[in-house]
Design a protein around this motif. Structure first.
Motif, PDB file in Angstrom:
ATOM      1  N   GLY A 168       0.711  -1.347  -0.072  1.00  0.00           N
ATOM      2  CA  GLY A 168      -0.105  -0.094  -0.084  1.00  0.00           C
ATOM      3  C   GLY A 168       0.872   1.120  -0.021  1.00  0.00           C
ATOM      4  N   PRO A 169       0.295   2.423  -0.063  1.00  0.00           N
ATOM      5  CA  PRO A 169       0.977   3.758  -0.089  1.00  0.00           C
ATOM      6  C   PRO A 169       1.769   3.991   1.153  1.00  0.00           C
ATOM      7  CG  PRO A 169      -1.347   4.196   0.288  1.00  0.00           C
ATOM      8  CD  PRO A 169      -1.035   2.670   0.166  1.00  0.00           C
ATOM      9  N   PRO A 170       2.738   4.934   1.236  1.00  0.00           N
ATOM     10  CA  PRO A 170       3.321   5.282   2.402  1.00  0.00           C
ATOM     11  C   PRO A 170       2.353   5.934   3.262  1.00  0.00           C
ATOM     12  CG  PRO A 170       4.540   6.159   0.465  1.00  0.00           C
ATOM     13  CD  PRO A 170       3.436   5.549  -0.055  1.00  0.00           C
ATOM     14  N   ALA A 171       2.508   5.597   4.439  1.00  0.00           N
ATOM     15  CA  ALA A 171       1.576   5.854   5.781  1.00  0.00           C
ATOM     16  C   ALA A 171       0.257   5.430   5.766  1.00  0.00           C
ATOM     17  CB  ALA A 171       1.645   7.527   5.698  1.00  0.00           C
ATOM     18  N   ALA A 172       0.191   4.483   5.036  1.00  0.00           N
ATOM     19  CA  ALA A 172      -1.141   3.661   5.134  1.00  0.00           C
ATOM     20  C   ALA A 172      -1.086   2.762   6.480  1.00  0.00           C
ATOM     21  CB  ALA A 172      -1.349   2.841   3.921  1.00  0.00           C
ATOM     22  N   GLY A 173      -0.031   2.511   7.066  1.00  0.00           N
ATOM     23  CA  GLY A 173      -0.060   1.723   8.181  1.00  0.00           C
ATOM     24  C   GLY A 173       0.621   0.117   8.072  1.00  0.00           C
ATOM     25  N   LYS A 174       1.111   0.026   6.946  1.00  0.00           N
ATOM     26  CA  LYS A 174       1.649  -1.333   6.750  1.00  0.00           C
ATOM     27  C   LYS A 174       2.592  -1.999   7.816  1.00  0.00           C
ATOM     28  CE  LYS A 174       3.654  -0.079   2.932  1.00  0.00           C
ATOM     29  NZ  LYS A 174       3.216   1.487   3.131  1.00  0.00           N
ATOM     30  N   LEU A 175       3.618  -1.224   8.414  1.00  0.00           N
ATOM     31  CA  LEU A 175       4.653  -1.569   9.336  1.00  0.00           C
ATOM     32  C   LEU A 175       3.751  -1.842  10.717  1.00  0.00           C
ATOM     33  CD1 LEU A 175       7.260  -2.320  10.163  1.00  0.00           C
ATOM     34  CD2 LEU A 175       7.810  -0.091  10.576  1.00  0.00           C
ATOM     35  N   THR A 176       2.893  -0.941  10.943  1.00  0.00           N
ATOM     36  CA  THR A 176       2.288  -1.166  12.090  1.00  0.00           C
ATOM     37  C   THR A 176       1.295  -2.260  12.413  1.00  0.00           C
ATOM     38  OG1 THR A 176       2.127   1.293  12.527  1.00  0.00           O
ATOM     39  CG2 THR A 176       0.422   0.142  13.929  1.00  0.00           C
ATOM     40  N   ILE A 177       0.688  -2.514  11.197  1.00  0.00           N
ATOM     41  CA  ILE A 177      -0.108  -3.900  10.911  1.00  0.00           C
ATOM     42  C   ILE A 177       0.823  -5.092  10.864  1.00  0.00           C
ATOM     43  CG2 ILE A 177      -1.609  -5.095   9.380  1.00  0.00           C
ATOM     44  CD1 ILE A 177      -2.826  -2.241   8.543  1.00  0.00           C
ATOM     45  N   GLY A 178       1.848  -4.909  10.365  1.00  0.00           N
ATOM     46  CA  GLY A 178       3.008  -6.118  10.245  1.00  0.00           C
ATOM     47  C   GLY A 178       3.515  -6.328  11.500  1.00  0.00           C
ATOM     48  N   ARG A 179       3.508  -5.477  12.265  1.00  0.00           N
ATOM     49  CA  ARG A 179       4.078  -5.902  13.859  1.00  0.00           C
ATOM     50  C   ARG A 179       2.813  -6.425  14.261  1.00  0.00           C
ATOM     51  NH1 ARG A 179       6.430  -0.211  14.360  1.00  0.00           N
ATOM     52  NH2 ARG A 179       8.646  -0.488  13.968  1.00  0.00           N
ATOM     53  N   GLU A 180       1.696  -6.242  14.407  1.00  0.00           N
ATOM     54  CA  GLU A 180       0.452  -6.809  15.005  1.00  0.00           C
ATOM     55  C   GLU A 180       0.426  -8.224  14.474  1.00  0.00           C
ATOM     56  OE1 GLU A 180      -1.494  -5.812  17.515  1.00  0.00           O
ATOM     57  OE2 GLU A 180      -0.660  -3.691  17.619  1.00  0.00           O
ATOM     58  N   LEU A 181       0.767  -8.090  13.139  1.00  0.00           N
ATOM     59  CA  LEU A 181       0.341  -9.627  12.556  1.00  0.00           C
ATOM     60  C   LEU A 181       1.403 -10.453  12.893  1.00  0.00           C
ATOM     61  CD1 LEU A 181      -1.470 -11.098  10.589  1.00  0.00           C
ATOM     62  CD2 LEU A 181       0.106 -10.443   8.726  1.00  0.00           C
ATOM     63  N   ALA A 182       2.808  -9.901  13.216  1.00  0.00           N
ATOM     64  CA  ALA A 182       3.902 -10.794  13.563  1.00  0.00           C
ATOM     65  C   ALA A 182       3.627 -11.234  15.161  1.00  0.00           C
ATOM     66  CB  ALA A 182       5.189  -9.998  13.706  1.00  0.00           C
ATOM     67  N   THR A 183       3.010 -10.585  15.661  1.00  0.00           N
ATOM     68  CA  THR A 183       2.623 -11.076  17.196  1.00  0.00           C
ATOM     69  C   THR A 183       1.697 -11.986  17.233  1.00  0.00           C
ATOM     70  OG1 THR A 183       3.368  -8.520  18.000  1.00  0.00           O
ATOM     71  CG2 THR A 183       2.012 -10.070  19.614  1.00  0.00           C
ATOM     72  N   LEU A 184       0.569 -11.617  16.411  1.00  0.00           N
ATOM     73  CA  LEU A 184      -0.231 -12.560  16.422  1.00  0.00           C
ATOM     74  C   LEU A 184      -0.239 -14.095  15.843  1.00  0.00           C
ATOM     75  CD1 LEU A 184      -3.373 -12.349  16.910  1.00  0.00           C
ATOM     76  CD2 LEU A 184      -3.744 -11.606  14.400  1.00  0.00           C
ATOM     77  N   ALA A 238      -8.590  -0.616  13.258  1.00  0.00           N
ATOM     78  CA  ALA A 238      -7.343  -0.436  14.072  1.00  0.00           C
ATOM     79  C   ALA A 238      -6.244  -1.274  13.830  1.00  0.00           C
ATOM     80  CB  ALA A 238      -7.684  -0.371  15.772  1.00  0.00           C
ATOM     81  N   PRO A 239      -5.047  -0.967  13.891  1.00  0.00           N
ATOM     82  CA  PRO A 239      -4.000  -1.963  13.339  1.00  0.00           C
ATOM     83  C   PRO A 239      -4.277  -3.604  13.976  1.00  0.00           C
ATOM     84  CG  PRO A 239      -2.849  -0.018  14.090  1.00  0.00           C
ATOM     85  CD  PRO A 239      -4.488   0.160  14.414  1.00  0.00           C
ATOM     86  N   ALA A 240      -4.568  -3.571  15.391  1.00  0.00           N
ATOM     87  CA  ALA A 240      -4.750  -5.017  15.615  1.00  0.00           C
ATOM     88  C   ALA A 240      -5.813  -5.670  15.023  1.00  0.00           C
ATOM     89  CB  ALA A 240      -4.909  -4.865  17.058  1.00  0.00           C
ATOM     90  N   GLU A 241      -7.049  -4.986  14.639  1.00  0.00           N
ATOM     91  CA  GLU A 241      -8.026  -5.511  13.951  1.00  0.00           C
ATOM     92  C   GLU A 241      -7.666  -5.799  12.527  1.00  0.00           C
ATOM     93  OE1 GLU A 241     -11.869  -3.163  16.142  1.00  0.00           O
ATOM     94  OE2 GLU A 241     -10.638  -1.964  14.650  1.00  0.00           O
ATOM     95  N   ALA A 242      -7.206  -5.106  11.848  1.00  0.00           N
ATOM     96  CA  ALA A 242      -6.553  -5.175  10.556  1.00  0.00           C
ATOM     97  C   ALA A 242      -5.857  -6.413  10.669  1.00  0.00           C
ATOM     98  CB  ALA A 242      -5.794  -4.037   9.923  1.00  0.00           C
TER      99      ALA A 242
END
Length: 178
Positions: A8-24, A162-166
């Motif tokens: 996705g584009p810059p600032a869409a939240g990829k890294l934040t979602i990626g961190r949440e997904l890694a934890t999950l 939210a990132p965790a929900e995504a």
């Protein structure tokens, strides 16, 4: 191995979602600036050697992970329509050859949100694009909002989740389990 290709584009939240997904999921996070920052120390950003090094490093990491028992890898990427098609095709080909699956997830949000988020201080820690003017120029010069046309993508909107929900929605959609 499963490669979760978050784009996705810059600032869409990829890294934040990626961190949440890694934890999950317990998957490893391989964000795009790991290779981008290395290559820019050696070559001019945007030059042919820069892009070739970035792409080759990323593909080598994907393949090496798949060949060495990494169960899952999350990769973040800014996809530019047509410009990045060869890289996406190579990724799919190399992952298929390594016996790995690629799961494409597009992260979206309205342009006005991207422009307000891009200045967030957290982006500077990774030397990410952090200027609304630079992001506007990128949006005008490249199609970075479109889905990859030749793959099936699951889409999450970061204004609605939210990132965790995504991350949870992505994990459920692709049946990613720890």
């Amino acid at each position: 191995m499963r490669l979760v290709f978050l784009y996705g584009p810059p600032a869409a939240g990829k890294l934040t979602i990626g961190r949440e997904l890694a934890t999950l999921t317990g998957y490893r996070l391989f964000h795009n600036h790991l290779t981008f920052d290395l290559a820019r120390e050696i070559f001019a950003i945007g030059s042919e050697p820069f892009q070739r090094l970035v792409d080759d490093l990323r593909l080598r990491v994907f393949t090496f992970a798949a060949q060495n028992g990494v169960p899952g890898l999350i990769f973040t990427f800014v996809y530019g329509k047509q410009i990045d098609d060869p890289f996406v095709w190579r990724t799919m080909e190399e992952m298929a050859a390594a016996g790995a699956d690629v799961c494409f997830a597009q992260v979206i949000c309205p342009v006005e949100d991207l422009l307000s988020r891009v200045e967030d201080e957290s982006r500077r820690a990774y030397h990410k694009l952090a200027s609304p003017a630079d992001l506007s120029a990128l949006l005008e010069s490249h199609d970075i909002l479109s889905p990859i046309p030749f793959v099936e993508s699951f889409t999450v909107d970061t204004t609605k989740l939210a990132p965790a929900e995504a991350a949870q929605a992505i994990a459920e959609h692709f049946q990613l389990a720890e």
